[in-house]
Design a protein around this motif. Structure first.
Motif, PDB file in Angstrom:
ATOM      1  N   ALA A 108       0.834  -1.205   0.000  1.00 20.12           N
ATOM      2  CA  ALA A 108       0.000   0.000   0.000  1.00 20.12           C
ATOM      3  C   ALA A 108       0.867   1.253   0.000  1.00 20.12           C
ATOM      4  CB  ALA A 108      -0.931  -0.006   1.211  1.00 20.12           C
ATOM      5  N   ARG A 109       1.888   1.261   0.842  1.00 12.40           N
ATOM      6  CA  ARG A 109       2.782   2.420   0.889  1.00 12.40           C
ATOM      7  C   ARG A 109       3.520   2.590  -0.435  1.00 12.40           C
ATOM      8  NH1 ARG A 109       6.388   1.831   5.724  1.00 12.40           N
ATOM      9  NH2 ARG A 109       7.310   0.169   4.468  1.00 12.40           N
ATOM     10  N   ALA A 110       3.931   1.476  -1.028  1.00 12.70           N
ATOM     11  CA  ALA A 110       4.631   1.544  -2.310  1.00 12.70           C
ATOM     12  C   ALA A 110       3.748   2.182  -3.377  1.00 12.70           C
ATOM     13  CB  ALA A 110       5.058   0.144  -2.747  1.00 12.70           C
ATOM     14  N   LEU A 111       2.461   1.817  -3.399  1.00 14.08           N
ATOM     15  CA  LEU A 111       1.544   2.385  -4.388  1.00 14.08           C
ATOM     16  C   LEU A 111       1.264   3.855  -4.095  1.00 14.08           C
ATOM     17  CD1 LEU A 111      -0.941  -0.584  -4.843  1.00 14.08           C
ATOM     18  CD2 LEU A 111       0.626   0.326  -6.559  1.00 14.08           C
ATOM     19  N   HIS A 112       1.053   4.194  -2.820  1.00 15.15           N
ATOM     20  CA  HIS A 112       0.814   5.592  -2.458  1.00 15.15           C
ATOM     21  C   HIS A 112       1.989   6.468  -2.866  1.00 15.15           C
ATOM     22  CE1 HIS A 112      -2.378   4.819   0.931  1.00 15.15           C
ATOM     23  NE2 HIS A 112      -2.802   4.494  -0.275  1.00 15.15           N
ATOM     24  N   GLU A 113       3.196   6.048  -2.490  1.00 13.59           N
ATOM     25  CA  GLU A 113       4.374   6.872  -2.763  1.00 13.59           C
ATOM     26  C   GLU A 113       4.684   6.927  -4.255  1.00 13.59           C
ATOM     27  OE1 GLU A 113       7.530   5.463  -0.282  1.00 13.59           O
ATOM     28  OE2 GLU A 113       6.631   6.271   1.561  1.00 13.59           O
ATOM     29  N   SER A 114       4.466   5.825  -4.956  1.00 15.20           N
ATOM     30  CA  SER A 114       4.696   5.825  -6.405  1.00 15.20           C
ATOM     31  C   SER A 114       3.728   6.774  -7.096  1.00 15.20           C
ATOM     32  CB  SER A 114       4.538   4.410  -6.968  1.00 15.20           C
ATOM     33  OG  SER A 114       5.511   3.537  -6.439  1.00 15.20           O
ATOM     34  N   ALA A 115       2.459   6.737  -6.681  1.00 17.55           N
ATOM     35  CA  ALA A 115       1.456   7.612  -7.287  1.00 17.55           C
ATOM     36  C   ALA A 115       1.751   9.070  -6.977  1.00 17.55           C
ATOM     37  CB  ALA A 115       0.066   7.237  -6.782  1.00 17.55           C
ATOM     38  N   ASP A 121      -2.787  10.072 -11.820  1.00 18.20           N
ATOM     39  CA  ASP A 121      -4.184  10.492 -11.743  1.00 18.20           C
ATOM     40  C   ASP A 121      -5.085   9.421 -11.144  1.00 18.20           C
ATOM     41  OD1 ASP A 121      -3.777  12.975 -13.376  1.00 18.20           O
ATOM     42  OD2 ASP A 121      -3.243  11.486 -14.884  1.00 18.20           O
ATOM     43  N   LEU A 122      -4.625   8.172 -11.137  1.00 17.97           N
ATOM     44  CA  LEU A 122      -5.487   7.072 -10.712  1.00 17.97           C
ATOM     45  C   LEU A 122      -4.635   5.875 -10.316  1.00 17.97           C
ATOM     46  CD1 LEU A 122      -8.539   6.011 -10.666  1.00 17.97           C
ATOM     47  CD2 LEU A 122      -8.025   5.025 -12.905  1.00 17.97           C
ATOM     48  N   ILE A 123      -5.055   5.186  -9.248  1.00 14.38           N
ATOM     49  CA  ILE A 123      -4.489   3.892  -8.866  1.00 14.38           C
ATOM     50  C   ILE A 123      -5.556   2.841  -9.139  1.00 14.38           C
ATOM     51  CG2 ILE A 123      -3.657   2.447  -6.969  1.00 14.38           C
ATOM     52  CD1 ILE A 123      -2.684   4.984  -5.578  1.00 14.38           C
ATOM     53  N   VAL A 124      -5.169   1.742  -9.774  1.00 14.21           N
ATOM     54  CA  VAL A 124      -6.115   0.668 -10.070  1.00 14.21           C
ATOM     55  C   VAL A 124      -5.700  -0.586  -9.316  1.00 14.21           C
ATOM     56  CG1 VAL A 124      -7.259  -0.685 -11.855  1.00 14.21           C
ATOM     57  CG2 VAL A 124      -6.500   1.640 -12.362  1.00 14.21           C
ATOM     58  N   LEU A 125      -6.668  -1.196  -8.642  1.00 11.48           N
ATOM     59  CA  LEU A 125      -6.436  -2.412  -7.868  1.00 11.48           C
ATOM     60  C   LEU A 125      -7.326  -3.535  -8.373  1.00 11.48           C
ATOM     61  CD1 LEU A 125      -6.678  -0.955  -4.235  1.00 11.48           C
ATOM     62  CD2 LEU A 125      -4.593  -1.299  -5.573  1.00 11.48           C
ATOM     63  N   GLY A 126      -6.921  -4.756  -8.071  1.00 12.16           N
ATOM     64  CA  GLY A 126      -7.791  -5.904  -8.282  1.00 12.16           C
ATOM     65  C   GLY A 126      -8.416  -6.306  -6.966  1.00 12.16           C
ATOM     66  N   SER A 127      -9.327  -7.251  -7.014  1.00 10.00           N
ATOM     67  CA  SER A 127      -9.982  -7.740  -5.809  1.00 10.00           C
ATOM     68  C   SER A 127      -9.181  -8.881  -5.201  1.00 10.00           C
ATOM     69  CB  SER A 127     -11.395  -8.225  -6.140  1.00 10.00           C
ATOM     70  OG  SER A 127     -12.171  -7.170  -6.668  1.00 10.00           O
ATOM     71  N   ALA A 128      -9.434  -9.146  -3.928  1.00  9.68           N
ATOM     72  CA  ALA A 128      -8.767 -10.255  -3.258  1.00  9.68           C
ATOM     73  C   ALA A 128      -9.152 -11.564  -3.933  1.00  9.68           C
ATOM     74  CB  ALA A 128      -9.152 -10.284  -1.779  1.00  9.68           C
ATOM     75  N   ASP A 140      -6.606  -6.920   3.028  1.00 13.90           N
ATOM     76  CA  ASP A 140      -5.987  -5.912   3.888  1.00 13.90           C
ATOM     77  C   ASP A 140      -5.197  -4.893   3.078  1.00 13.90           C
ATOM     78  OD1 ASP A 140      -7.048  -7.159   6.087  1.00 13.90           O
ATOM     79  OD2 ASP A 140      -5.238  -8.323   6.532  1.00 13.90           O
ATOM     80  N   VAL A 141      -4.471  -5.362   2.065  1.00 12.00           N
ATOM     81  CA  VAL A 141      -3.685  -4.445   1.243  1.00 12.00           C
ATOM     82  C   VAL A 141      -4.606  -3.500   0.483  1.00 12.00           C
ATOM     83  CG1 VAL A 141      -2.137  -4.262  -0.732  1.00 12.00           C
ATOM     84  CG2 VAL A 141      -1.716  -5.990   1.024  1.00 12.00           C
ATOM     85  N   GLY A 142      -5.670  -4.040  -0.105  1.00  6.83           N
ATOM     86  CA  GLY A 142      -6.600  -3.209  -0.857  1.00  6.83           C
ATOM     87  C   GLY A 142      -7.222  -2.128   0.001  1.00  6.83           C
ATOM     88  N   ARG A 143      -7.647  -2.492   1.209  1.00  5.67           N
ATOM     89  CA  ARG A 143      -8.238  -1.496   2.106  1.00  5.67           C
ATOM     90  C   ARG A 143      -7.222  -0.424   2.467  1.00  5.67           C
ATOM     91  NH1 ARG A 143     -11.163  -6.077   4.026  1.00  5.67           N
ATOM     92  NH2 ARG A 143      -9.429  -6.685   5.382  1.00  5.67           N
ATOM     93  N   SER A 144      -5.976  -0.824   2.675  1.00  7.35           N
ATOM     94  CA  SER A 144      -4.936   0.149   3.013  1.00  7.35           C
ATOM     95  C   SER A 144      -4.650   1.088   1.849  1.00  7.35           C
ATOM     96  CB  SER A 144      -3.645  -0.578   3.418  1.00  7.35           C
ATOM     97  OG  SER A 144      -3.845  -1.357   4.582  1.00  7.35           O
ATOM     98  N   LEU A 282     -10.766   8.686   1.602  1.00  8.25           N
ATOM     99  CA  LEU A 282     -11.125   8.208   2.932  1.00  8.25           C
ATOM    100  C   LEU A 282     -12.403   7.396   2.787  1.00  8.25           C
ATOM    101  CD1 LEU A 282     -10.488  11.520   4.840  1.00  8.25           C
ATOM    102  CD2 LEU A 282      -9.110   9.463   4.995  1.00  8.25           C
ATOM    103  N   SER A 283     -12.288   6.102   2.925  1.00  6.21           N
ATOM    104  CA  SER A 283     -13.446   5.253   2.659  1.00  6.21           C
ATOM    105  C   SER A 283     -14.530   5.485   3.696  1.00  6.21           C
ATOM    106  CB  SER A 283     -13.028   3.778   2.648  1.00  6.21           C
ATOM    107  OG  SER A 283     -12.361   3.437   3.833  1.00  6.21           O
ATOM    108  N   GLY A 284     -15.715   5.879   3.229  1.00  5.45           N
ATOM    109  CA  GLY A 284     -16.867   6.060   4.090  1.00  5.45           C
ATOM    110  C   GLY A 284     -17.820   4.897   3.932  1.00  5.45           C
ATOM    111  N   SER A 285     -19.012   5.020   4.523  1.00  5.59           N
ATOM    112  CA  SER A 285     -19.936   3.893   4.538  1.00  5.59           C
ATOM    113  C   SER A 285     -20.392   3.492   3.140  1.00  5.59           C
ATOM    114  CB  SER A 285     -21.146   4.241   5.405  1.00  5.59           C
ATOM    115  OG  SER A 285     -21.800   5.398   4.911  1.00  5.59           O
TER     116      SER A 285
END
Length: 324
Positions: A108-115, A121-128, A140-144, A282-285
Motif C-alpha cells: 500500500a505504501r509503495a503504491l501511495h508513494e509511487s502515485a 491520476d489514478l491507482i487501479v487495484l484488483g480484488s482479493a 488488507d492491502v486493498g483497504r490500506s 477516505l473510505s466512508g460507509s
C-alpha cells in the motif's frame, strides 16, 4: 523503507508511454500488481480506461525487516524476480506499460508513494483472490491502498480480465455535497472521455422510515419536502451534466442503491467521506459498501479541498441523500 532505512534494492522504470490525447480522462494510471489474478484484473482495467500512460507497480521484499548484513546481491535477486514477474504479466496481457519494481514491505505504501511522486491520476487495484466471482472483495492491502490514497482509486471485480468490458454507461452517486460534486465531475469526465452515458443516482432516507419519527405530527409533510428537495438536487445535476444523462431518485440507503445500479451499468463512481486530509481517499460507509458488493468496477474519488473544514460531525438536510 526497510527497518527505517532507505531500501537497498534498486528501482528502475521500463517501457515507453504513449502521448496524451485530448479525450483522455486520466493521463497517468498506476496499476498495482501482486503476482495474483487480481493484479492482472487491475492491469486490464487500467488499459480499458484508455490513459495516456500506464505504470505497473509491484512491491517486493521480505515480510519482516532484514538484517543490515543482507548483501546487495540478495536485493538485486529480489528486484530481478519482481521485474521478471512484471514483464511476464505485461506480455501476457499485451498492454503498453512502464514497469516499476519497488523495494518495500508495504504494498500500500509503495503504491501511495509511487502515485504521489509520479503525480499519477489514478491507482487501479484488483480484488482479493478469495472473493466471489464477479464481485469485489478487498483484502488488507486493498483497504490500506483505498484509505489515504493521494488520488482516485479504481477497483476491478474478480475475473474482470475475462469479461468483454464496454463502458457504455456510468453511474454516480450525488447528493449536492462537495464530495459528491467531485464524484459527479469525475464521472462526467469519464463519460465524455469514454463516450458513455451517465446515470446519476440520488438516494434519500424518508423521515417516515425511522420508527422514532413515524408517529410525530407533520412527519409526512416533512418527508414530502425532503423528497422534493432531493429531486431538485437530482434534476439540477442532470440538467448541468453536459453529457447524455438520466437521473434516478431512490428511497433508502445510498450504498445498496448504488450497488443495485451497478448491475445495470459498466462503471460506478462515488465520492469519499471521512475525517482526514482533503485530496485523500477516505473510505466512508457508501464507498466501503460498494467496493464489497458492486459487480462492476468502482472508482472512489478523494475528498475535495472544499471539504477540509468538515472536521466535526456533518450537518445537512433532514433526508440524507448519497452519503459517500
Amino acid at each position: 523503507m526497510i527497518g527505517g532505512c532507505p531500501p537497498p534494492g534498486p528501482g528502475r522504470t521500463f517501457g515507453i508511454h504513449r502521448p496524451k490525447e485530448i479525450t483522455e480522462m486520466y493521463e497517468h494510471v498506476i496499476a498495482g500488481f501482486d503476482g495474483h489474478d487480481g493484479g492482472r484484473d487491475a492491469i486490464v482495467l487500467a488499459a480499458a480506461l484508455k490513459p495516456g500512460r500506464i505504470t505497473i507497480v509491484s512491491a517486493y521484499g521480505p515480510a519482516t525487516s532484514m538484517s543490515p548484513l543482507a548483501t546487495n546481491a540478495f536485493w538485486e535477486a529480489l528486484h530481478d524476480e519482481a521485474t521478471k514477474n512484471l514483464e511476464a504479466a505485461r506480455a501476457a496481457i499485451g498492454v503498453d506499460a512502464e514497469l516499476l519494481a519497488v523495494s518495500d514491505t508495504s504494498p500500500a505504501r509503495a503504491l501511495h508513494e509511487s502515485a504521489e511522486s509520479a503525480g499519477a491520476d489514478l491507482i487501479v487495484l484488483g480484488s482479493a483472490h478469495h472473493g466471489r466471482l464477479g464481485r469485489m472483495v478487498l483484502g488488507d492491502v486493498g483497504r490500506s491502498v483505498v484509505h489515504g490514497a493521494p488520488c482516485p482509486v479504481a477497483i476491478a471485480p474478480r475475473r474482470f480480465r475475462d469479461t468483454s468490458w464496454t463502458p457504455g454507461r456510468i453511474a454516480v452517486g450525488y447528493d449536492g455535497g462537495p464530495e459528491a460534486g467531485q464524484a459527479l465531475e469525475a464521472a462526467t469526465g469519464l463519460a465524455r472521455s469514454l463516450g458513455a452515458e451517465l446515470l446519476i443516482v440520488t438516494a434519500w432516507t424518508p423521515t417516515t422510515m425511522a420508527a422514532t419519527y413515524a408517529a410525530l405530527p407533520g412527519v409526512t409533510e416533512i418527508a414530502a419536502e425532503d423528497e422534493a428537495n432531493a429531486q431538485k438536487i437530482l434534476d439540477e445535476a442532470v440538467a448541468g451534466a453536459g453529457v447524455p444523462a438520466e437521473g434516478r431518485l431512490v428511497a433508502g440507503a445510498p450504498g445498496p442503491a448504488l450497488a443495485k445500479a451497478a448491475d445495470e451499468v459498466d462503471l460506478v463512481v462515488v465520492g469519499s467521506r471521512g475525517w482526514g486530509s482533503a485530496r485523500r481517499v477516505l473510505s466512508g460507509s457508501t464507498s466501503d459498501y460498494l467496493v464489497h458488493h458492486a459487480t462492476t468496477p468502482v472508482v472512489v474519488i478523494p475528498r475535495p479541498a472544499a471539504a477540509e473544514e468538515a472536521t466535526t460531525a456533518p450537518t445537512g438536510p433532514r433526508a440524507g441523500a448519497v452519503t459517500p
